[in-house]
Design an enzyme around this catalytic site. Sequence first.
Site, PDB file in Angstrom:
ATOM      1  N   GLY A  90       0.827  -1.205   0.000  1.00  0.00           N
ATOM      2  CA  GLY A  90       0.000   0.000   0.000  1.00  0.00           C
ATOM      3  C   GLY A  90       0.858   1.250   0.000  1.00  0.00           C
ATOM      4  O   GLY A  90       0.494   2.248  -0.581  1.00  0.00           O
ATOM      5  N   PHE A  91       2.000   1.205   0.673  1.00  0.00           N
ATOM      6  CA  PHE A  91       2.904   2.361   0.776  1.00  0.00           C
ATOM      7  C   PHE A  91       2.200   3.590   1.333  1.00  0.00           C
ATOM      8  O   PHE A  91       2.581   4.718   1.038  1.00  0.00           O
ATOM      9  CB  PHE A  91       3.543   2.673  -0.585  1.00  0.00           C
ATOM     10  N   THR A 115       4.895  -6.852   4.713  1.00  0.00           N
ATOM     11  CA  THR A 115       6.069  -6.462   5.478  1.00  0.00           C
ATOM     12  C   THR A 115       6.559  -7.555   6.418  1.00  0.00           C
ATOM     13  O   THR A 115       7.693  -7.501   6.881  1.00  0.00           O
ATOM     14  CB  THR A 115       5.730  -5.215   6.297  1.00  0.00           C
ATOM     15  N   LEU A 163      13.525  -7.673  14.971  1.00  0.00           N
ATOM     16  CA  LEU A 163      12.913  -8.970  15.283  1.00  0.00           C
ATOM     17  C   LEU A 163      13.306 -10.021  14.259  1.00  0.00           C
ATOM     18  O   LEU A 163      13.598 -11.156  14.604  1.00  0.00           O
ATOM     19  CB  LEU A 163      11.385  -8.853  15.319  1.00  0.00           C
ATOM     20  N   GLU A 211       9.693   2.573   6.991  1.00  0.00           N
ATOM     21  CA  GLU A 211       9.816   3.801   6.212  1.00  0.00           C
ATOM     22  C   GLU A 211      11.209   4.410   6.196  1.00  0.00           C
ATOM     23  O   GLU A 211      11.591   5.084   5.247  1.00  0.00           O
ATOM     24  CB  GLU A 211       8.794   4.819   6.738  1.00  0.00           C
TER      25      GLU A 211
HETATM   26 MO1  MOS Z   1       2.933   4.460   5.902  1.00  0.00          MO
HETATM   27  S1  MOS Z   1       2.907   6.094   4.649  1.00  0.00           S
HETATM   28  O1  MOS Z   1       2.510   5.173   7.368  1.00  0.00           O
HETATM   29  O2  MOS Z   1       1.826   3.425   5.221  1.00  0.00           O
END
Ligand code: MOS
Length: 752
Positions: free
Chosen positions: A249-250, A478, A643, A718
């Site tokens: 999604g970014f 992720t 982790l 990020e």
């Molecule tokens: Mo991120 S821009 O907080 O999905």
Amino acid sequence: MPTPQENQVASPIGRDTVRVDGPQKVSGRAQYTADFHFPGMLYAVPVEAKIANGKIVKLDTAAAEKMPGVRAILHQGNIGKMYRSIPGPGFAGICEERRPPFEDDVVRYYGQYIALAVADTFETAKAAADAVRATYTKEKPNVETHLIADDEPDVVATTFGERKRLDSQRGNPDAAFASAAVKLDQTYVTPTETHNPLELHSTTAVWDGGDLTLYESSQGVVNLRSVLAQMFGLPKENVRVITKFAGSGFGSKLWPWTQCPLAAAAARQVGKPVKLVVSRRMMFQSVGHRPRTQQRVRIGATPEGKLVSLEHDYIYERSMLEAHHEDCGEATPLQYSVPNLRVSFGRAKRNIGAGADMRGPGRVPGLYATESAMNELAHQLKIDPVKLRIMNEPKIDEGSKLPFSSRHLVECFERGSERFGWSKRTQAVGSMKRDGLTLGWGMASCSWIAARFEAAASLQLRDDGTARVASATQDIGTGTYTNLAQIASYRTGVPIEKVEVALGDTTLPEGPLSGGSMATPSIVPAVLAAADSAIGSLMMVAVSTPGSPLLGHKPEELGFENGRVFLKSDGAAKGVPFSDVLRRANLRQVSGEGKSASTFGDPSAKYSTHSFGAHFAEVTWQPEIARLRVSRVVTVIDAGKILNPLAGRNQIQGAVVMGIGMALLEHTTYDPQNGAPINSNLADYIVPVNADAPPIEVHFLDYPDKVINELGARGIGEIGLAGIAAAITDAVHHATGVRVRELPVKIENLLA
Ligand code: MOS
């Protein structure tokens, strides 16, 4: 490369761990949102406005309605009631486009949905949407790229609440700059960028009486539920949101977009499940983008390189209605030591869709500007850019006046320099060569907020020796499924492969957003507390079950380690496996719930909590054919305890590749005639591909940050994108002598 010891530790925490959901994904069994099908399901395709500024005068739906297989053409006159939503306490009820679709006849951006075709097949719905004719009164859209701040009050409303436009101030920055021996005054521009996750946004809405279920590609199912419940006037208990898998999604999927209520309204109207998949073109119009920014940075310094003033005054574009805040100055007050500082912002309204968070919102464009300025200052002073930064390393966060919980930025510089070979850099432009290519070397620092959202989780220990951990958070690719299994395994001693993980469903305990790099730090304390609660119940069972070797003892005399309950006085070696305890009591399971509080924006915080890092980038330049490549990157990240280093390195590498896109390729361009994003497809909106990705060496410092949680884990989603564009553009300057201050760097910028 990481040492083997780092990655083959006995604990499930800090061990390279393959994705627990990997087999489902590679075998095609993982169901993404658009993979769900229901009997009688219909397909919806929105009609997009072909103007960016004006009013709808007439919608001619007659031809579309007559097409075979068309069930409905929905528009303002027949869509049915949809309400507005408001934000709630904490991070509830957030959305970037509050206006319910079709609420009025005003068109504010190109591609705004103005009608919806619903049909038996996707193809029919698409043909019907194309057959709807709209007549408009139109005015010239404002998609001007040069930004001048609108006349606004000192305090403005944003998606995340009120913000002072004078964001941070200390000392007397204007006077200090005026009298500084060395001055730098430059403006840096970052373009509109569009999130392009592989998986398109999509919603499938299913009504059952007054209950609404939404299959959605979301980074935050709990927030989405709260917005949609408000929009349909329902108690939140009547709305369920499911996101089992997301093709990333970014940030574009953090908050709900208008296709979601549209699908729900259509399903309500036609009495059937309705699926709406947003097209790639629509992804450039109606589901957010990183706003364009224009940032003036002024630095005053001594001839030796000590900063005396820093001013960061920036402007960003916004839509006509919404007020996404692009917080470019978030890192500015804390990145370096400087006595005189100002951060301020202004906004400029444009006829474009709502802006949104895109990976590293605020700091990514912000650090591009301030880190570029630091590199330019180093060049001006003929000081090594690493030395300049170390010289200005702060002892505390001079913005909040709080100590840092854990900051090892200097060590990031040192480790990165050593791994990259930075000491071999010669300063003169074009002075480094290899294999007939001109080399450019550049570097930059980065940082990212570390905090927690409120989170809840549940955990069960079961009589077959397995465990189940559950939370209404999401795995957007992720590694959250794997992280949850690791944390549960760490506390319960159940091997990772015997931990079942349930997430992506609002029927589970309310979990965190997959955003702000905060899902992992937020979920750690909730899962540990849930495990401790389940273990507490297990001890009660152990002391009260007839025939139990622990019968009659007090629960507080017991310990639990590696899946075994034991009498503390006997030691862990004599423990009883929890599965034995449960079977003897004829119990399938014991369960526990755990909750943890938010620390995000906590006004009583005693520490400034952030992650830090440094990027070192090499480019190769062939002036004869104007060929520029990023050829090598070394990134060192200080993000607390990692982790899962395997997934963690992958996360940083992905961010660095995205940073190559930011530096050299990505920009969304609007047509000044009709306001349409011109390059709204993956042929014309260029993102880096495998061939653009150089060797990327990632190192983690791995200092646990116990202020954040018991495991010391901060987030890493990020930070890898912050700063990298400044490192690359400085490398471009080092190779070519051209200082580009508007991203992306284009070949034409480099042609002499
Ligand atoms: Mo991120 S821009 O907080 O999905």
